[in-house]
Enzyme design. Structure first.
Site, PDB file in Angstrom:
ATOM      1  N   GLY A 217       0.822  -1.194   0.000  1.00 52.96           N
ATOM      2  CA  GLY A 217       0.000   0.000   0.000  1.00 52.96           C
ATOM      3  C   GLY A 217       0.864   1.255   0.000  1.00 52.96           C
ATOM      4  CB  SER A 218       0.053   4.676   1.086  1.00 52.11           C
ATOM      5  OG  SER A 218      -1.092   4.793   0.251  1.00 52.11           O
ATOM      6  CB  ILE A 219       4.338   1.921   3.776  1.00 49.94           C
ATOM      7  CG1 ILE A 219       4.148   0.484   3.293  1.00 49.94           C
ATOM      8  CG2 ILE A 219       3.458   2.210   4.973  1.00 49.94           C
ATOM      9  CD1 ILE A 219       4.561  -0.563   4.316  1.00 49.94           C
TER      10      ILE A 219
END
Length: 474
Positions: A217-219
């Site tokens: 995801g966004s990490i």
């Protein structure tokens, strides 16, 4: 007379051939025996199928395993049957790291990897063959972990009743400070409860920290941000315009979370609010080759080796990705799968001025009399980014916690750097992620948290990370 001479010469030639052949066989035999005795002796001794070693180990007091402060997490006690059995004072807390030593179900974790030392079987005298029996020890060697039991306890409690994992390490050395996975199991009751443990749908035997594979995801946007800066696809002044979605080609749209339009923003602001439109566009601007090289720079395609058994990351075949899938990779979705350990290592790289240290679990091995047999020295593994650029990304990660989605990890009086993630997956609700480090100006700990099917990384994973960071910085 001439015929007799020729006949004698033929016999001598044949004798020489037979003698040379016999000598060759003898040399081969001696070489093979030497190979087995010197090179393969430990592999054969500790092969799971070698029942002699398994039976003999019951007569030896296996060495202790302790945390970094000397707290005993595994020890052997003599039973009424005059056999040694393993006990685990911390129950579920160290189960996935230490593993178990069961006469019935074998060994896992540190118990397996360092079996030779713990059982006292690995020693220089073993190469002397039968003579080594004269030096046979009745006690094994002790193994000291890098893990702090107090930090381990806090990390385990921070996950609550959720499934997930937390990995915390020292960015400067690579030493693992905490590694927990939930749900777990009690090694002391393993044999009695084996059927329930092994058949549970929640997979308590799986070490999610090193063997669980998840979409990041966004990490992953911290990596994409660094790649965009390194390749000069973006700079601090480039302005992006988020309208709530990114149209790609004639029939694909990459949506913003909640279809929220962020408007005009720079790269630091885009990371702080975790703008999908910006990072999807950056992945397209970088292109397939540069995206692939960026993941290679950070070691995602390289095995770690050493004392940590890790599932290899699953990288997309970037060369075959369509534009929509390429944009998805820029926000950590699609076919990309990683372990929590790798994401802790990613965070540690920006904490350590661009240097990624090799992670390790064992600090040292000592003989029963206290003599140090071996000690782990910190080892630089990769240098994927220069110090100036690493500091730039670290500064943006501080903004994420101060002003963006990572505020749940903020600590009063301490500057924390981080990045949240909410990773969609096909098996239920999104996974909640957080990666980060603290203090930002002199990092002592880097961390990765994943909470399965928990939704928002900012509201679930970031507060869990905060608990661990606070304990580590006391």
């Amino acid at each position: 007379m001439k015929n007799n001479t020729i006949h004698d010469q033929a016999i001598r030639r044949n004798i020489r051939k037979v003698a040379l052949f016999s000598m060759g066989l003898l040399i081969t035999l001696l070489g093979y025996v030497t190979y087995l005795q010197v090179i393969e002796s430990n592999n054969l001794t500790f092969n799971p199928l070698n029942r002699r070693t398994a039976e003999a180990s019951l007569k030896v007091e296996r060495g202790q395993i302790t945390d970094s402060h000397g707290k005993i997490v595994a020890l052997s006690k003599l039973t009424a049957q005059k056999e040694y059995r393993r006990e685990y004072p911390y129950d579920v807390l160290f189960a996935h790291v230490v593993g178990y030593d069961s006469p019935k179900y074998g060994k896992t974790g540190i118990e397996s990897i360092y079996d030779g030392y713990l059982s006292g079987q690995i020693n220089p005298e073993r190469r002397l063959g039968a003579i080594s029996q004269l030096f046979k020890s009745t006690a094994g060697n002790n193994v000291t972990l890098t893990i702090d039991a107090r930090l381990q306890q806090v990390a385990y409690q921070a996950l609550g009743t959720n499934r997930g994992a937390i990995v915390a390490l020292s960015p400067k050395t690579g030493a693992i400070l905490a590694m927990v996975s939930r749900p777990g199991f009690d090694p002391d009751s393993l044999e009695a409860d084996w059927n329930n443990i092994s058949q549970s749908a929640s997979s308590p035997l799986l070490n999610r920290a090193t063997q669980g594979l998840y979409p990041p995801g966004s990490i992953i946007k911290v990596l994409v941000a660094e790649a965009a800066l390194a390749e000069q696809t973006a700079n601090s002044k480039r302005e992006f315009n988020c309208t709530g979605s990114l149209k790609i080609g004639p029939d694909y749209v990459l949506p913003e979370s909640g279809n929220r339009a962020h408007g005009k923003l720079n790269l630091e602001e885009a990371l702080a609010v975790s703008c999908n439109v910006t990072f999807g566009q950056l992945a397209l601007d970088l292109g397939r080759t540069k995206m692939a090289k960026s993941f290679e720079r950070y070691g995602f395609s390289q095995p770690l080796r050493g004392d940590i058994l890790e599932s290899p990351s699953k990288l997309p075949d970037f060369s075959r990705l369509g534009d929509g899938d390429l944009a998805q990779s820029g926000i950590g979705q699609g076919s990309l799968l990683v372990t929590p350990l790798r994401m802790a290592m990613l965070a540690s790289t920006f904490a350590n001025r661009g240097i990624m240290m090799k992670p390790y679990l064992v600090q040292k091995i000592t003989a029963p009399d206290g003599t140090v047999i071996s000690e782990t020295s910190p080892e630089k593994w990769l240098s994927p980014v220069d110090a100036k650029l690493a500091n730039q990304v670290a500064h943006m990660m501080v903004t994420v916690v101060k002003e963006g989605t990572g505020s749940g990890a903020a600590i009063r009086g301490v500057e924390v750097a981080g990045k949240t993630g909410t990773a969609e997956n096909p098996h239920g609700s999104p996974h909640a992620w957080f990666i980060g480090f603290a203090p930002a100006d002199n990092p002592q700990i880097a961390i990765a948290v994943i909470v399965e099917n928990a939704g928002s990384g900012g509201s679930i994973a970031a507060p869990a990370a905060r608990q661990v960071l606070v304990q580590a910085l006391r």
